[in-house]
Design an enzyme around this catalytic site. Structure first.
Site, PDB file in Angstrom:
ATOM      1  N   HIS A 138      74.898  30.862  55.886  1.00  0.00           N
ATOM      2  CA  HIS A 138      74.943  30.654  57.331  1.00  0.00           C
ATOM      3  C   HIS A 138      76.193  29.936  57.822  1.00  0.00           C
ATOM      4  O   HIS A 138      76.802  30.346  58.795  1.00  0.00           O
ATOM      5  CB  HIS A 138      73.703  29.855  57.743  1.00  0.00           C
ATOM      6  CG  HIS A 138      73.593  29.591  59.213  1.00  0.00           C
ATOM      7  ND1 HIS A 138      73.513  30.609  60.147  1.00  0.00           N
ATOM      8  CD2 HIS A 138      73.537  28.428  59.912  1.00  0.00           C
ATOM      9  CE1 HIS A 138      73.412  30.074  61.368  1.00  0.00           C
ATOM     10  NE2 HIS A 138      73.434  28.759  61.247  1.00  0.00           N
TER      11      HIS A 138
ATOM     12  N   ARG B 175      75.372  20.397  57.482  1.00  0.00           N
ATOM     13  CA  ARG B 175      75.515  20.302  58.939  1.00  0.00           C
ATOM     14  C   ARG B 175      74.175  20.079  59.608  1.00  0.00           C
ATOM     15  O   ARG B 175      73.195  20.768  59.312  1.00  0.00           O
ATOM     16  CB  ARG B 175      76.155  21.586  59.484  1.00  0.00           C
ATOM     17  CG  ARG B 175      76.224  21.626  61.004  1.00  0.00           C
ATOM     18  CD  ARG B 175      76.976  22.838  61.489  1.00  0.00           C
ATOM     19  NE  ARG B 175      76.292  24.083  61.267  1.00  0.00           N
ATOM     20  CZ  ARG B 175      75.375  24.614  62.071  1.00  0.00           C
ATOM     21  NH1 ARG B 175      74.988  23.957  63.164  1.00  0.00           N
ATOM     22  NH2 ARG B 175      74.836  25.788  61.812  1.00  0.00           N
TER      23      ARG B 175
ATOM     24  N   GLU C  12      65.400  20.421  66.820  1.00  0.00           N
ATOM     25  CA  GLU C  12      65.602  21.191  65.603  1.00  0.00           C
ATOM     26  C   GLU C  12      65.591  20.260  64.401  1.00  0.00           C
ATOM     27  O   GLU C  12      65.542  19.034  64.539  1.00  0.00           O
ATOM     28  CB  GLU C  12      66.912  21.994  65.683  1.00  0.00           C
ATOM     29  CG  GLU C  12      66.899  23.027  66.800  1.00  0.00           C
ATOM     30  CD  GLU C  12      68.115  23.924  66.783  1.00  0.00           C
ATOM     31  OE1 GLU C  12      68.842  23.929  65.777  1.00  0.00           O
ATOM     32  OE2 GLU C  12      68.343  24.622  67.780  1.00  0.00           O
TER      33      GLU C  12
ATOM     34  N   GLU D  12      84.478  25.810  62.780  1.00  0.00           N
ATOM     35  CA  GLU D  12      83.933  25.963  61.435  1.00  0.00           C
ATOM     36  C   GLU D  12      85.010  26.059  60.371  1.00  0.00           C
ATOM     37  O   GLU D  12      84.789  25.659  59.223  1.00  0.00           O
ATOM     38  CB  GLU D  12      83.027  27.205  61.372  1.00  0.00           C
ATOM     39  CG  GLU D  12      82.282  27.346  60.061  1.00  0.00           C
ATOM     40  CD  GLU D  12      81.333  28.537  60.039  1.00  0.00           C
ATOM     41  OE1 GLU D  12      80.677  28.746  59.000  1.00  0.00           O
ATOM     42  OE2 GLU D  12      81.248  29.256  61.054  1.00  0.00           O
TER      43      GLU D  12
ATOM     44  N   GLY E 245      86.159  32.584  69.163  1.00  0.00           N
ATOM     45  CA  GLY E 245      84.875  31.937  69.341  1.00  0.00           C
ATOM     46  C   GLY E 245      84.985  30.763  70.291  1.00  0.00           C
ATOM     47  O   GLY E 245      85.969  30.621  71.033  1.00  0.00           O
TER      48      GLY E 245
ATOM     49  N   ARG F 238      68.319  21.103  57.168  1.00  0.00           N
ATOM     50  CA  ARG F 238      68.343  22.482  56.687  1.00  0.00           C
ATOM     51  C   ARG F 238      68.462  22.594  55.171  1.00  0.00           C
ATOM     52  O   ARG F 238      67.853  23.479  54.571  1.00  0.00           O
ATOM     53  CB  ARG F 238      69.508  23.230  57.347  1.00  0.00           C
ATOM     54  CG  ARG F 238      69.231  23.584  58.781  1.00  0.00           C
ATOM     55  CD  ARG F 238      70.397  24.319  59.390  1.00  0.00           C
ATOM     56  NE  ARG F 238      70.067  24.706  60.752  1.00  0.00           N
ATOM     57  CZ  ARG F 238      70.930  25.277  61.587  1.00  0.00           C
ATOM     58  NH1 ARG F 238      72.172  25.521  61.195  1.00  0.00           N
ATOM     59  NH2 ARG F 238      70.557  25.596  62.807  1.00  0.00           N
TER      60      ARG F 238
ATOM     61  N   ASP G 153      89.405  34.132  56.300  1.00  0.00           N
ATOM     62  CA  ASP G 153      90.841  34.377  56.471  1.00  0.00           C
ATOM     63  C   ASP G 153      91.620  33.111  56.808  1.00  0.00           C
ATOM     64  O   ASP G 153      92.717  32.881  56.284  1.00  0.00           O
ATOM     65  CB  ASP G 153      91.088  35.383  57.611  1.00  0.00           C
ATOM     66  CG  ASP G 153      90.266  36.652  57.485  1.00  0.00           C
ATOM     67  OD1 ASP G 153      89.575  36.815  56.473  1.00  0.00           O
ATOM     68  OD2 ASP G 153      90.319  37.465  58.412  1.00  0.00           O
TER      69      ASP G 153
ATOM     70  N   HIS H 160      70.888  29.052  56.021  1.00  0.00           N
ATOM     71  CA  HIS H 160      69.868  28.857  57.044  1.00  0.00           C
ATOM     72  C   HIS H 160      68.516  29.170  56.423  1.00  0.00           C
ATOM     73  O   HIS H 160      68.358  30.195  55.762  1.00  0.00           O
ATOM     74  CB  HIS H 160      70.115  29.754  58.254  1.00  0.00           C
ATOM     75  CG  HIS H 160      69.359  29.328  59.471  1.00  0.00           C
ATOM     76  ND1 HIS H 160      67.999  29.505  59.585  1.00  0.00           N
ATOM     77  CD2 HIS H 160      69.757  28.713  60.607  1.00  0.00           C
ATOM     78  CE1 HIS H 160      67.601  29.019  60.743  1.00  0.00           C
ATOM     79  NE2 HIS H 160      68.647  28.530  61.384  1.00  0.00           N
TER      80      HIS H 160
ATOM     81  N   ALA I  31      74.958  32.637  67.694  1.00  0.00           N
ATOM     82  CA  ALA I  31      74.277  31.337  67.633  1.00  0.00           C
ATOM     83  C   ALA I  31      73.075  31.354  68.578  1.00  0.00           C
ATOM     84  O   ALA I  31      73.202  31.703  69.748  1.00  0.00           O
ATOM     85  CB  ALA I  31      75.243  30.218  68.013  1.00  0.00           C
ATOM     86  N   GLN I  32      71.917  30.959  68.077  1.00  0.00           N
ATOM     87  CA  GLN I  32      70.702  31.027  68.885  1.00  0.00           C
ATOM     88  C   GLN I  32      70.268  29.678  69.436  1.00  0.00           C
ATOM     89  O   GLN I  32      70.026  29.520  70.624  1.00  0.00           O
ATOM     90  CB  GLN I  32      69.553  31.612  68.037  1.00  0.00           C
ATOM     91  CG  GLN I  32      69.717  33.077  67.686  1.00  0.00           C
ATOM     92  CD  GLN I  32      68.537  33.606  66.879  1.00  0.00           C
ATOM     93  OE1 GLN I  32      67.638  32.872  66.491  1.00  0.00           O
ATOM     94  NE2 GLN I  32      68.541  34.904  66.610  1.00  0.00           N
TER      95      GLN I  32
END
Length: 529
Positions: free
Chosen positions: A341, A376, A118, A365, A16, A282, A213, A234, A49-50
């Protein structure tokens, strides 16, 4: 354990934003670097991720780095580390610039990038790409840069365990390929960038790779984890009926552009919940939606974006998901529910990705640096991945110089037998009893269900490694959630609905005990203030 082996200066687990940023910097610094990833190089959580990257660039009137820090601390429920928050926020502008130099294209003109707002943010500071495809664009750019740099990628391999010498220092990593064949990568430094553990729950925004993991591997290697009970749900995931696995996200930026949450009767219910209404943090919004569904007997609430102009152009990813479900956001309110999320906690690491195990690093993360605390702030995750990836490589280089000549690796021992429960049992128990709204009785029931389904087995393939990780994470999350007898951030206890800053304003360290079970460190909350 028999099989192939190889040597490197740094092994990065995960592909990532944090992992690839680090790997590219490491290669540029002359380190022999290998990236290990379970699927293809572009199949991690980043691509989904948007919203965007929260970053202060100095061109928005009234916004500042200090404001971004303040918003992050406010969202974190009293458990964020101000030093970590300041370090990541202030590292954002430079990290974004370097990402753009690697080819990432963001919406707006070069001189002035477009910005949105946001939940939890006091200003329009979220930069985005492709409307609502920011993660996909970042992943595209980093993958292209990795291929251009001829970065060595070991795809289709799952990390099993960190190898350590007699002093406890990491000397490499054992892996299994897609056929279950073992291999060993000898290296004095291993960076975990494996993402979170949304796979603990039946419905999540995460891809199938998010099975915890990295956290499990680090715990078995002697590292400490913390804040594991703070699983962020989310608030707005597209609802099309009961579902299993990854669900389409409806980015928070839709509310940032003016959409409103309504219950089944059309009431805009967030107005009386928080001063920022639909743009509350959130944890507040997800809990409010859950309460409203219970009060009205509904399976979902609705996000009313019918008043937004140009929805399809601004949010093409969300629009495509809606249209595939037979919903036209221009005329139809979008049915939404919360879903698992983001893991606010993880392996305890400093802002330079160092864990308590020499040679083991964690970024993104998978790590708990103190940035997120109990919840977060929206769009701080991609920011953290960029900043943490860069800082991790600087730490590896500094530690390498201090340590002197490379550590001689040792052969891996036979894979140990580990507690493993059936994944479906774990997901059902966690979804029912450890989602939004927990109590002592439910948490005990979840623990009993996982325990009853657990056997001891040697993981022989990716599925086995993932199931062992999910079992360990379920035990750890339930232990932490049972110990924290208050409501704070993402952790909502219906039997302890109030926040307790006198006794419980502290993070809960989790370690493995002598029997191999994750336990909360004794008296972690005693005297906390």
């Amino acid at each position: 354990m028999t099989g192939w082996d190889a040597r490197a200066d740094l092994v990065v687990v995960g592909s990532g934003v944090a992992g690839l940023s680090a790997a590219l910097d490491a290669v540029a610094a002359g380190l022999r670097t290998v990236v290990v990833t379970k699927d293809g190089i572009g199949e991690g959580s980043t691509r989904w991720a948007q919203g965007g990257i929260a970053v202060v660039l100095g061109d928005i009137a009234g916004d500042s780095l200090d404001s971004h820090v303040a918003d992050t601390l406010a969202a974190g429920g009293g458990l964020s580390d101000p030093v970590a928050v300041g370090t990541v926020v202030r590292g954002g502008p430079g990290a974004l610039r370097r990402l753009r130099e690697r080819g990432a294209l963001f919406d707006g003109r070069d001189a002035r990038l477009d910005r949105t707002r946001e939940g939890g943010h006091s200003a329009f500071r979220v930069v985005h790409a492709g409307g609502d495809a920011t993660g996909a664009e970042i992943e595209r750019a980093l993958v292209a840069a990795a291929r251009s740099a001829q970065l060595t990628v070991l795809d289709g391999h799952v990390a099993v365990d960190a190898l350590r010498d007699v002093t406890g220092r990491v000397t490499g990593l054992s892996v299994l390929d897609a056929e279950g064949r073992p291999g060993v990568l000898h290296a004095p430094a291993v960076l975990l960038a494996t993402g979170g553990y949304g796979g603990l729950y039946a419905s999540t925004t995460n891809p199938p790779t998010a099975t915890g993991d990295g956290v499990a591997l680090a715990l078995r290697a002697g590292a400490t984890a913390s804040d594991l009970e703070f699983v962020q749900f989310h608030p707005t995931v597209l609802y099309t009926g009961p579902a299993q696995g990854r669900r389409p996200l409806v980015t928070e930026a839709v509310r940032g552009e003016g959409a409103v949450l309504r219950d089944r009767t059309g009431v805009a219910f967030m107005a009386g919940v928080h001063p920022r209404a639909d743009l509350a943090p959130r944890d507040v919004v997800a809990a409010a939606i859950t309460r409203r569904m219970a009060e009205t007997g509904a399976d979902c609430v609705h996000l009313d974006a019918t008043g937004l102009d140009g929805f399809a152009a601004r949010f093409p990813t969300v629009y495509a998901s809606c249209r595939a479900a037979g919903i036209d956001p221009a005329t139809d309110p979008i049915p939404v529910t919360p879903a698992a999320h983001y893991a606010c906690g993880g392996i305890v690491a400093d802002v330079d990705a160092r864990t308590g195990v020499p040679g083991l690093y964690a970024a993104g993360e998978v790590a708990r640096t103190g940035l997120h605390g109990a919840n977060r702030l929206a769009s701080n995750s991609l920011l953290e991945g960029l900043v943490a990836g860069e800082r991790a490589v600087r730490a590896v280089l500094a530690d390498r110089a201090f340590a002197g000549p490379g550590i001689v690796g040792r052969a891996a021992e036979p894979a140990p037998a580990l507690p493993v429960a059936d994944r479906s049992v774990v997901q059902r128990a966690m979804t029912r009893y450890a989602g939004i709204g927990r109590d002592a009785t439910g948490l005990a029931s979840a623990s009993d269900a996982v325990e009853a389904a657990t056997v001891t087995a040697v993981p022989l393939d990716r599925t086995g490694v993932e199931d062992a990780a999910l079992t360990l994470l379920a035990q750890a999350v339930l232990a932490a959630a049972g110990t924290r007898r208050e409501t704070r951030g993402c952790h909502v206890r219906t039997d302890f609905p109030e926040r307790d800053d006198v006794h419980q304003r502290a993070s809960l360290p989790v370690r493995m005990d002598a029997s191999g079970r994750p336990v909360v460190v004794a008296d972690a909350l005693v005297g906390a203030a």
